[in-house]
Design a protein around this motif. Structure first.
Motif, short mmCIF file in Angstrom:
data_model
loop_
_atom_site.label_atom_id
_atom_site.label_comp_id
_atom_site.label_asym_id
_atom_site.label_seq_id
_atom_site.Cartn_x
_atom_site.Cartn_y
_atom_site.Cartn_z
N LYS A 161 0.81 -1.23 0.00
CA LYS A 161 0.00 0.00 0.00
C LYS A 161 0.83 1.27 0.00
O LYS A 161 0.46 2.26 -0.62
N THR A 162 1.95 1.25 0.73
CA THR A 162 2.71 2.48 0.94
C THR A 162 4.03 2.53 0.18
O THR A 162 4.62 3.60 0.04
N GLY A 163 4.53 1.40 -0.28
CA GLY A 163 5.84 1.35 -0.90
C GLY A 163 6.97 1.47 0.11
O GLY A 163 8.13 1.62 -0.26
N LYS A 164 6.65 1.39 1.39
CA LYS A 164 7.63 1.55 2.47
C LYS A 164 8.45 0.27 2.64
O LYS A 164 7.91 -0.83 2.65
N ILE A 165 9.76 0.44 2.77
CA ILE A 165 10.63 -0.70 3.05
C ILE A 165 10.44 -1.06 4.52
O ILE A 165 10.68 -0.25 5.41
N CYS A 166 10.00 -2.29 4.77
CA CYS A 166 9.69 -2.74 6.13
C CYS A 166 10.68 -3.77 6.64
O CYS A 166 10.69 -4.07 7.84
N GLY A 167 11.49 -4.33 5.76
CA GLY A 167 12.45 -5.34 6.19
C GLY A 167 13.58 -5.48 5.19
O GLY A 167 13.42 -5.16 4.01
N THR A 168 14.74 -5.93 5.70
CA THR A 168 15.88 -6.21 4.82
C THR A 168 16.57 -7.49 5.27
O THR A 168 16.52 -7.86 6.45
N SER A 169 17.21 -8.12 4.33
CA SER A 169 18.09 -9.25 4.59
C SER A 169 19.22 -9.15 3.58
O SER A 169 19.01 -9.31 2.38
N TRP A 170 20.41 -8.83 4.07
CA TRP A 170 21.57 -8.65 3.19
C TRP A 170 22.30 -9.97 3.11
O TRP A 170 22.73 -10.52 4.12
N LEU A 171 22.41 -10.49 1.91
CA LEU A 171 23.02 -11.79 1.66
C LEU A 171 24.26 -11.56 0.79
O LEU A 171 24.14 -11.32 -0.41
N THR A 172 25.43 -11.59 1.41
CA THR A 172 26.66 -11.38 0.65
C THR A 172 27.28 -12.74 0.33
O THR A 172 27.14 -13.70 1.09
N TYR A 173 27.95 -12.80 -0.80
CA TYR A 173 28.48 -14.06 -1.31
C TYR A 173 30.00 -13.95 -1.43
O TYR A 173 30.50 -13.02 -2.05
N HIS A 178 26.67 -15.10 3.37
CA HIS A 178 26.63 -14.55 4.72
C HIS A 178 25.31 -13.78 4.86
O HIS A 178 25.03 -12.88 4.07
N LEU A 179 24.51 -14.15 5.83
CA LEU A 179 23.23 -13.49 6.08
C LEU A 179 23.43 -12.51 7.24
O LEU A 179 23.81 -12.91 8.34
N HIS A 180 23.17 -11.24 6.96
CA HIS A 180 23.33 -10.21 7.99
C HIS A 180 22.42 -9.04 7.65
O HIS A 180 21.72 -9.06 6.64
N HIS A 181 22.40 -8.03 8.51
CA HIS A 181 21.52 -6.87 8.33
C HIS A 181 20.08 -7.33 8.09
O HIS A 181 19.36 -6.82 7.23
N PHE A 182 19.70 -8.34 8.86
CA PHE A 182 18.36 -8.92 8.79
C PHE A 182 17.51 -8.20 9.83
O PHE A 182 17.79 -8.29 11.03
N GLY A 183 16.51 -7.47 9.38
CA GLY A 183 15.70 -6.75 10.34
C GLY A 183 14.37 -6.29 9.80
O GLY A 183 14.17 -6.19 8.58
N ILE A 184 13.47 -6.02 10.72
CA ILE A 184 12.12 -5.55 10.42
C ILE A 184 11.94 -4.21 11.14
O ILE A 184 12.35 -4.06 12.29
N LEU A 185 11.29 -3.25 10.48
CA LEU A 185 10.99 -1.97 11.13
C LEU A 185 10.28 -2.23 12.46
O LEU A 185 9.40 -3.11 12.53
N PRO A 186 10.63 -1.49 13.49
CA PRO A 186 10.00 -1.72 14.81
C PRO A 186 8.48 -1.73 14.76
O PRO A 186 7.84 -2.58 15.38
N GLN A 187 7.85 -0.82 14.01
CA GLN A 187 6.39 -0.77 13.98
C GLN A 187 5.77 -1.94 13.20
O GLN A 187 4.57 -2.16 13.27
N CYS A 188 6.60 -2.71 12.51
CA CYS A 188 6.10 -3.88 11.76
C CYS A 188 6.43 -5.20 12.46
O CYS A 188 6.05 -6.26 11.97
N GLN A 189 7.13 -5.13 13.57
CA GLN A 189 7.52 -6.35 14.28
C GLN A 189 6.32 -6.97 14.99
O GLN A 189 5.32 -6.31 15.26
N GLY A 190 6.43 -8.26 15.24
CA GLY A 190 5.38 -8.97 15.96
C GLY A 190 4.24 -9.45 15.08
O GLY A 190 3.20 -9.86 15.59
N LYS A 191 4.42 -9.42 13.76
CA LYS A 191 3.38 -9.84 12.83
C LYS A 191 3.74 -11.11 12.05
O LYS A 191 3.02 -11.50 11.15
N GLY A 192 4.86 -11.71 12.38
CA GLY A 192 5.30 -12.91 11.66
C GLY A 192 6.09 -12.60 10.40
O GLY A 192 6.37 -13.51 9.61
N LEU A 193 6.46 -11.36 10.20
CA LEU A 193 7.18 -10.98 8.99
C LEU A 193 8.59 -11.56 8.94
O LEU A 193 9.08 -11.92 7.87
#
Length: 131
Positions: free
Chosen positions: A61-73, A79-94
């Protein structure tokens, strides 16, 4: 929120030019990124060029980035790092769905995965142990 509801509200895609501001905002809010560590647009684009991926979870709906997972090779593993969900989007199973999507990238690459997580990040450690 069920997985179907989440998939109707969010989608996953690779990083693209123009995402950097939203990515850095998320990393700042979740204490993951830092220019001192080399977390900049050039480094992201170079890591993608070398076979990695910066997976973006975006709210439809908003085009807002709500999560990232940086996968470097590194040629041998992802390597999986910088894995996170925006605080206001946490707790939803994302995070579960973002991790599944991240591991799909690793499986398609046909290599092992190495996790980077702060030892005090109990939520992330618990999530990773489940998978």
């Amino acid at each position: 929120m069920t997985d179907d509801e989440i998939q109707n509200e969010y989608f996953f895609r690779p990083y693209r030019k123009g995402d950097f501001h939203g990515v850095i905002e998320l990393w700042d809010l979740t204490d993951m990124g830092s220019p001192e560590r080399g977390d900049n647009e050039k480094t992201i684009e170079e890591s993608i060029h070398l076979g990695g991926n910066l997976l973006i979870m975006e709210r439809i709906k908003t085009g807002k980035i709500c999560g990232t997972s940086w996968l470097t090779y590194d040629g041998r593993r992802v390597h999986l790092h910088h894995f996170g969900i925006l605080p206001q989007c946490q707790g939803k199973g994302l995070s579960k769905l973002l991790l599944k999507e991240s591991l799909r990238f690793v499986k398609d690459k046909g290599v092992q995965v190495k996790l980077e997580v702060h030892s005090k990040n109990e939520k992330a450690i618990s999530l990773y142990k489940k998978f």
